[in-house]
Design an enzyme around this catalytic site. Structure first.
Site, PDB file in Angstrom:
ATOM      1  N   ASP A   1       0.830  -1.201   0.000  1.00  0.00           N
ATOM      2  CA  ASP A   1       0.000   0.000   0.000  1.00  0.00           C
ATOM      3  C   ASP A   1       0.864   1.250   0.000  1.00  0.00           C
ATOM      4  O   ASP A   1       2.005   1.241   0.477  1.00  0.00           O
ATOM      5  CB  ASP A   1      -0.971   0.004   1.174  1.00  0.00           C
ATOM      6  CG  ASP A   1      -0.288   0.058   2.523  1.00  0.00           C
ATOM      7  OD1 ASP A   1       0.709  -0.668   2.716  1.00  0.00           O
ATOM      8  OD2 ASP A   1      -0.733   0.820   3.406  1.00  0.00           O
TER       9      ASP A   1
ATOM     10  N   GLU B   1      -0.013  -0.836   5.799  1.00  0.00           N
ATOM     11  CA  GLU B   1       1.001  -0.254   6.684  1.00  0.00           C
ATOM     12  C   GLU B   1       0.866   1.257   6.772  1.00  0.00           C
ATOM     13  O   GLU B   1       1.124   1.853   7.832  1.00  0.00           O
ATOM     14  CB  GLU B   1       2.407  -0.630   6.177  1.00  0.00           C
ATOM     15  CG  GLU B   1       3.524  -0.370   7.181  1.00  0.00           C
ATOM     16  CD  GLU B   1       4.117   1.036   7.079  1.00  0.00           C
ATOM     17  OE1 GLU B   1       4.935   1.389   7.963  1.00  0.00           O
ATOM     18  OE2 GLU B   1       3.769   1.772   6.124  1.00  0.00           O
TER      19      GLU B   1
END
Length: 380
Positions: free
Chosen positions: A75, A139
Site C-alpha cells: 500500500d 502499513e
C-alpha cells in the site's frame, strides 16, 4: 523460472498497480503470481470486513532453518493534489531514476528482495534454509488488519522466522548508511480537566480548570522522562495542543483540554507512562479524564549474528559500515519484534511520500545485491 528477474522491471510493474492504502489487492495478486512461478507457496490472507478489508500475502520457499523473512507493504499514500512530472502510477524511468508512488516506500524494496531471491536460486536451487515474504496492504493506514493479523496466523501455523528484514527506506542520503535495529514507542494522550464556569471578577465563585491543567503540563514537561540508553536517545514528551474554546475575556471556562505525544525508549512501556501521567493528574487536577492510544511499544534487537550478517552484506556491496540506529517514527517492525529478531534496511528515503517520488535504478541494483548477499550468508 528462466533466470534472474530484473529488479527495475519488477518495481515498475508494482508501481503500475495503484494501491492507495488499503491496497485493493491487485498488486499482491501480481506479486503472488511472480512468487508462485519461483516456487514459493503463496497464501493470500485478507483480514477485516467492508471498507477495512485488507489484503495480505505470506509466501514461503522451503521448510528448513534458518528461516529468513522479508517484510514489507504494497500500500502507498495518495499521490496528493500537486501535478506530477511523471504519472504517479506510470513507472517511468528517466535519467537513471524510476518514478512513481511507492518507488522507495516501498515497492522498490519488495522488488529488490524478489530479484535477489531469483538470482540466489539461480546459483543455489536447493538452499538449506527457507525464505519467506510477509506483505501487508495497510502499513500506511491504521494497520489493524495487516502485519499483526498475519503474524498471528504465522504463529498458529508454525511459520515464525528466525530473522526478519523489513525493507523500509532507512538510508538518509546514500545506500549503506543506516540499519535500524529498534524504534521508539509512540503514544498519544488527551487530557480533559473540568472546572466551574464563572465571572473573572469573582474567581472564588468559580473553579478555573486552565490553572490546574497548566500545573499538570508543567510537571510533565519540567524534566525529560529519562536520559537515554546505549541505543536510544532520551524519551520525549511534547504538548501538541492546548484548547479552551473560550471567546470571552471575562469568563472563567468550564473545561480545558490538552493533547500530548510521547516518543519513548525501551526504559518504558506505554502502560507505565500512562500510570505516571495519571499520578500527576491526580496530584494537580483530580478527576481529569485521560484518553490514550499506544501506537507501538519501543523495541530493540540487540546486535547478534543476524544483524551482523546484514551489516556485513551492506558493507560488502556499498563499502560503507552502516550505523546501527533506533531513530525515526514507527514501522511494522514494532509488531514483528514481538515474535522474532528484526532489523530494517532498504532504499534511500529522501523522496518518500513526496510528489514525483523516485528511486535511483543503481540503488535498486545495490539493494538487490545486498539482499542476495544476506541470503548467501544465512540460508545457502
Amino acid at each position: 523460472m528462466s533466470g534472474p528477474l530484473d529488479v527495475t522491471d519488477l518495481a515498475a510493474d508494482l508501481i503500475r498497480h495503484p494501491s492507495v492504502s488499503p491496497d485493493s489487492g491487485e498488486s499482491q495478486i501480481a506479486l503472488g503470481a511472480t512468487l508462485s512461478a519461483m516456487g514459493f507457496t503463496v497464501t493470500h490472507l485478507p483480514f477485516g470486513d467492508g471498507a477495512e478489508r485488507t489484503p495480505n500475502l505470506f509466501a514461503r520457499l522451503g521448510t528448513g532453518h534458518p528461516h529468513l523473512c522479508f517484510a514489507g507493504h504494497t500500500d502507498v499514500v495518495p499521490p496528493g493534489s500537486s501535478a506530477w512530472a511523471h504519472g504517479p502510477y506510470a513507472g517511468d524511468i528517466e535519467n537513471g531514476l524510476l518514478y512513481g508512488r511507492g518507488a522507495c516506500d516501498m515497492k522498490g524494496g519488495i522488488a529488490a528482495f524478489v530479484a535477489a531471491v531469483s538470482a540466489f536460486l539461480a546459483r543455489e536451487p536447493q538452499p538449506r534454509g527457507s525464505i519467506s515474504l510477509l506483505i501487508t496492504g495497510d502499513e500506511e493506514g491504521p494497520a489493524r488488519f495487516g502485519t499483526q493479523k498475519v503474524l498471528e496466523w504465522m504463529e498458529a501455523h508454525d511459520e515464525i522466522p528466525d530473522f526478519c528484514v523489513v525493507g523500509e527506506p532507512t538510508n538518509p542520503a546514500v545506500m549503506g548508511e543506516v540499519i535500524k535495529i529498534g524504534r521508539r514507542g509512540s503514544m498519544n494522550v488527551h487530557l480533559t480537566v473540568s472546572g466551574r464556569q464563572g465571572h473573572v471578577a469573582y474567581p472564588h465563585r468559580a473553579d478555573n480548570p486552565v490553572h490546574r491543567l497548566l500545573r499538570v503540563l508543567h510537571e510533565l514537561t519540567a524534566v525529560p522522562p529519562d536520559q537515554g540508553t546505549e541505543w536510544f536517545e532520551p524519551s520525549g514528551l511534547q504538548v501538541t495542543s492546548v484548547d479552551v474554546g473560550n471567546p470571552a475575556t471575562n469568563v472563567i471556562p468550564a473545561q480545558a483540554t490538552a493533547a500530548l505525544n510521547i516518543r519513548f525508549n525501551d526504559l518504558h512501556t506505554g502502560a507505565a507512562l500512562l500510570g505516571w501521567i495519571k499520578t500527576i493528574c491526580q496530584r494537580y487536577a483530580p478527576g481529569t479524564v485521560i484518553e490514550s492510544q499506544i501506537s507501538g511499544e519501543a523495541f530493540l534487537t540487540k546486535p547478534g549474528p543476524e544483524v551482523m550478517a546484514l551489516s556485513e552484506a551492506v558493507q560488502s556491496v556499498t563499502g560503507r559500515e552502516p550505523r546501527l540506529d533506533t531513530g525515526g517514527g514507527t514501522s511494522d517492525a514494532r509488531f514483528i519484534a514481538r515474535y522474532c529478531p528484526v532489523a530494517e534496511f532498504g532504499l534511500v528515503g529522501t523522496s518518500m511520500h513526496q510528489v514525483d517520488e523516485h528511486v535511483a535504478v543503481d540503488d535498486l541494483v545495490s539493494l538487490t545485491r545486498i539482499y542476495e548477499n544476506l541470503l548467501e550468508r544465512m540460508v545457502a
